[in-house]
Design a protein around this motif. Sequence first.
Motif, PDB file in Angstrom:
ATOM      1  N   GLU A  12       0.834  -1.205   0.000  1.00 30.13           N
ATOM      2  CA  GLU A  12       0.000   0.000   0.000  1.00 30.13           C
ATOM      3  C   GLU A  12       0.872   1.260   0.000  1.00 30.13           C
ATOM      4  OE1 GLU A  12      -3.618   1.636   2.800  1.00 30.13           O
ATOM      5  OE2 GLU A  12      -3.253  -0.518   2.709  1.00 30.13           O
ATOM      6  N   LYS A  13       0.416   2.301  -0.705  1.00 31.49           N
ATOM      7  CA  LYS A  13       1.139   3.574  -0.766  1.00 31.49           C
ATOM      8  C   LYS A  13       0.821   4.384   0.493  1.00 31.49           C
ATOM      9  CE  LYS A  13       2.079   7.433  -3.790  1.00 31.49           C
ATOM     10  NZ  LYS A  13       1.807   8.096  -5.049  1.00 31.49           N
ATOM     11  N   VAL A  14       1.875   4.937   1.123  1.00 30.25           N
ATOM     12  CA  VAL A  14       1.686   5.709   2.351  1.00 30.25           C
ATOM     13  C   VAL A  14       2.455   7.026   2.286  1.00 30.25           C
ATOM     14  CG1 VAL A  14       1.245   3.741   3.865  1.00 30.25           C
ATOM     15  CG2 VAL A  14       3.568   4.499   3.519  1.00 30.25           C
ATOM     16  N   PRO A  15       1.907   8.092   2.879  1.00 26.51           N
ATOM     17  CA  PRO A  15       2.640   9.361   2.970  1.00 26.51           C
ATOM     18  C   PRO A  15       3.541   9.368   4.210  1.00 26.51           C
ATOM     19  CG  PRO A  15       0.438   9.650   3.808  1.00 26.51           C
ATOM     20  CD  PRO A  15       0.516   8.228   3.319  1.00 26.51           C
ATOM     21  N   LYS A  16       4.406  10.356   4.287  1.00 29.31           N
ATOM     22  CA  LYS A  16       5.278  10.527   5.448  1.00 29.31           C
ATOM     23  C   LYS A  16       4.428  10.772   6.693  1.00 29.31           C
ATOM     24  CE  LYS A  16       8.941  13.514   7.113  1.00 29.31           C
ATOM     25  NZ  LYS A  16       9.824  14.634   6.816  1.00 29.31           N
ATOM     26  N   GLY A  17       4.753  10.089   7.800  1.00 28.25           N
ATOM     27  CA  GLY A  17       4.032  10.278   9.056  1.00 28.25           C
ATOM     28  C   GLY A  17       2.843   9.356   9.254  1.00 28.25           C
ATOM     29  N   GLN A  18       2.500   8.551   8.273  1.00 25.88           N
ATOM     30  CA  GLN A  18       1.353   7.634   8.354  1.00 25.88           C
ATOM     31  C   GLN A  18       1.629   6.523   9.367  1.00 25.88           C
ATOM     32  OE1 GLN A  18      -1.587   7.338   6.137  1.00 25.88           O
ATOM     33  NE2 GLN A  18      -2.225   5.728   7.507  1.00 25.88           N
ATOM     34  N   ILE A  19       0.674   6.243  10.244  1.00 27.95           N
ATOM     35  CA  ILE A  19       0.814   5.133  11.193  1.00 27.95           C
ATOM     36  C   ILE A  19       0.662   3.822  10.428  1.00 27.95           C
ATOM     37  CG2 ILE A  19      -0.254   3.935  13.142  1.00 27.95           C
ATOM     38  CD1 ILE A  19      -0.945   6.679  14.288  1.00 27.95           C
ATOM     39  N   LEU A  20       1.629   2.913  10.623  1.00 23.80           N
ATOM     40  CA  LEU A  20       1.620   1.626   9.935  1.00 23.80           C
ATOM     41  C   LEU A  20       1.072   0.525  10.839  1.00 23.80           C
ATOM     42  CD1 LEU A  20       5.187   1.873   8.376  1.00 23.80           C
ATOM     43  CD2 LEU A  20       3.015   2.569   7.350  1.00 23.80           C
ATOM     44  N   ILE A  21       1.581   0.469  12.073  1.00 25.64           N
ATOM     45  CA  ILE A  21       1.181  -0.585  13.014  1.00 25.64           C
ATOM     46  C   ILE A  21       1.141  -0.021  14.425  1.00 25.64           C
ATOM     47  CG2 ILE A  21       1.864  -2.783  14.061  1.00 25.64           C
ATOM     48  CD1 ILE A  21       3.109  -3.530  11.424  1.00 25.64           C
ATOM     49  N   ARG A  22       0.062  -0.302  15.139  1.00 26.92           N
ATOM     50  CA  ARG A  22      -0.024   0.008  16.568  1.00 26.92           C
ATOM     51  C   ARG A  22       0.194  -1.313  17.294  1.00 26.92           C
ATOM     52  NH1 ARG A  22      -0.749   4.985  18.607  1.00 26.92           N
ATOM     53  NH2 ARG A  22      -1.895   6.396  17.284  1.00 26.92           N
ATOM     54  N   GLN A  23       1.108  -1.320  18.265  1.00 28.02           N
ATOM     55  CA  GLN A  23       1.449  -2.571  18.941  1.00 28.02           C
ATOM     56  C   GLN A  23       1.887  -2.320  20.375  1.00 28.02           C
ATOM     57  OE1 GLN A  23       4.735  -4.319  16.796  1.00 28.02           O
ATOM     58  NE2 GLN A  23       5.951  -2.470  16.886  1.00 28.02           N
ATOM     59  N   ARG A  24       1.834  -3.360  21.164  1.00 30.64           N
ATOM     60  CA  ARG A  24       2.370  -3.348  22.523  1.00 30.64           C
ATOM     61  C   ARG A  24       3.622  -4.224  22.483  1.00 30.64           C
ATOM     62  NH1 ARG A  24       0.224   0.430  22.601  1.00 30.64           N
ATOM     63  NH2 ARG A  24      -1.749   1.014  23.524  1.00 30.64           N
ATOM     64  N   GLY A  25       4.751  -3.653  22.801  1.00 31.34           N
ATOM     65  CA  GLY A  25       6.003  -4.378  22.631  1.00 31.34           C
ATOM     66  C   GLY A  25       6.413  -4.309  21.174  1.00 31.34           C
ATOM     67  N   THR A  26       7.400  -5.103  20.795  1.00 28.53           N
ATOM     68  CA  THR A  26       7.890  -5.052  19.422  1.00 28.53           C
ATOM     69  C   THR A  26       7.585  -6.346  18.676  1.00 28.53           C
ATOM     70  OG1 THR A  26      10.047  -5.755  20.211  1.00 28.53           O
ATOM     71  CG2 THR A  26       9.719  -3.394  19.898  1.00 28.53           C
ATOM     72  N   LYS A  27       6.323  -6.606  18.459  1.00 27.73           N
ATOM     73  CA  LYS A  27       5.911  -7.776  17.689  1.00 27.73           C
ATOM     74  C   LYS A  27       6.420  -7.656  16.253  1.00 27.73           C
ATOM     75  CE  LYS A  27       1.853 -10.492  16.494  1.00 27.73           C
ATOM     76  NZ  LYS A  27       0.419 -10.653  16.609  1.00 27.73           N
ATOM     77  N   PHE A  28       6.327  -6.441  15.704  1.00 28.89           N
ATOM     78  CA  PHE A  28       6.864  -6.149  14.375  1.00 28.89           C
ATOM     79  C   PHE A  28       8.102  -5.279  14.553  1.00 28.89           C
ATOM     80  CE2 PHE A  28       2.450  -7.015  13.572  1.00 28.89           C
ATOM     81  CZ  PHE A  28       2.428  -7.651  12.334  1.00 28.89           C
ATOM     82  N   GLY A  29       9.147  -5.560  13.783  1.00 27.78           N
ATOM     83  CA  GLY A  29      10.358  -4.753  13.835  1.00 27.78           C
ATOM     84  C   GLY A  29      10.306  -3.641  12.803  1.00 27.78           C
ATOM     85  N   LYS A  30      11.191  -2.644  12.957  1.00 24.31           N
ATOM     86  CA  LYS A  30      11.214  -1.545  11.995  1.00 24.31           C
ATOM     87  C   LYS A  30      12.345  -1.745  11.009  1.00 24.31           C
ATOM     88  CE  LYS A  30      13.546   1.435  15.328  1.00 24.31           C
ATOM     89  NZ  LYS A  30      14.870   1.713  14.924  1.00 24.31           N
ATOM     90  N   GLY A  31      12.052  -1.448   9.754  1.00 28.38           N
ATOM     91  CA  GLY A  31      13.053  -1.535   8.696  1.00 28.38           C
ATOM     92  C   GLY A  31      13.380  -0.150   8.182  1.00 28.38           C
ATOM     93  N   ASN A  32      13.846  -0.078   6.947  1.00 29.81           N
ATOM     94  CA  ASN A  32      14.202   1.200   6.333  1.00 29.81           C
ATOM     95  C   ASN A  32      12.973   2.067   6.115  1.00 29.81           C
ATOM     96  OD1 ASN A  32      16.860   0.359   6.176  1.00 29.81           O
ATOM     97  ND2 ASN A  32      16.597  -0.504   4.141  1.00 29.81           N
ATOM     98  N   GLY A  33      13.099   3.353   6.378  1.00 26.23           N
ATOM     99  CA  GLY A  33      12.008   4.294   6.144  1.00 26.23           C
ATOM    100  C   GLY A  33      10.916   4.253   7.195  1.00 26.23           C
ATOM    101  N   VAL A  34      11.184   3.594   8.328  1.00 26.81           N
ATOM    102  CA  VAL A  34      10.176   3.456   9.391  1.00 26.81           C
ATOM    103  C   VAL A  34      10.776   3.903  10.717  1.00 26.81           C
ATOM    104  CG1 VAL A  34       8.742   1.810  10.676  1.00 26.81           C
ATOM    105  CG2 VAL A  34       8.994   1.574   8.217  1.00 26.81           C
ATOM    106  N   ARG A  35      10.002   4.642  11.499  1.00 25.29           N
ATOM    107  CA  ARG A  35      10.400   5.063  12.850  1.00 25.29           C
ATOM    108  C   ARG A  35       9.505   4.389  13.871  1.00 25.29           C
ATOM    109  NH1 ARG A  35      14.128   9.455  14.347  1.00 25.29           N
ATOM    110  NH2 ARG A  35      15.111   9.954  12.377  1.00 25.29           N
ATOM    111  N   GLU A  36      10.001   4.283  15.099  1.00 29.35           N
ATOM    112  CA  GLU A  36       9.236   3.676  16.183  1.00 29.35           C
ATOM    113  C   GLU A  36       8.939   4.738  17.241  1.00 29.35           C
ATOM    114  OE1 GLU A  36       9.566  -0.083  19.275  1.00 29.35           O
ATOM    115  OE2 GLU A  36      11.070   0.189  17.724  1.00 29.35           O
ATOM    116  N   GLY A  37       7.658   4.861  17.596  1.00 33.94           N
ATOM    117  CA  GLY A  37       7.251   5.833  18.604  1.00 33.94           C
ATOM    118  C   GLY A  37       7.493   5.327  20.012  1.00 33.94           C
TER     119      GLY A  37
END
Length: 66
Positions: A12-37
Amino acid sequence: GKRLGPKVADGEKVPKGQILIRQRGTKFGKGNGVREGRDHTLYSEVDGFVKVSKRLGKQIVSVVSK
């Protein structure tokens, strides 16, 4: 319910700042072009397309620009 989980699909196409995944803990890891809140929410750092892959048995979410 806390409305956790993926908010966008792979490819899916996403703009800058778009929330990708809401999670508790790090079930999904972050790759290139992704930040973790602070609350482990993953969001896009750049405009592009979502790519989900596996690294060392863990799902990794990246945003690649095409």
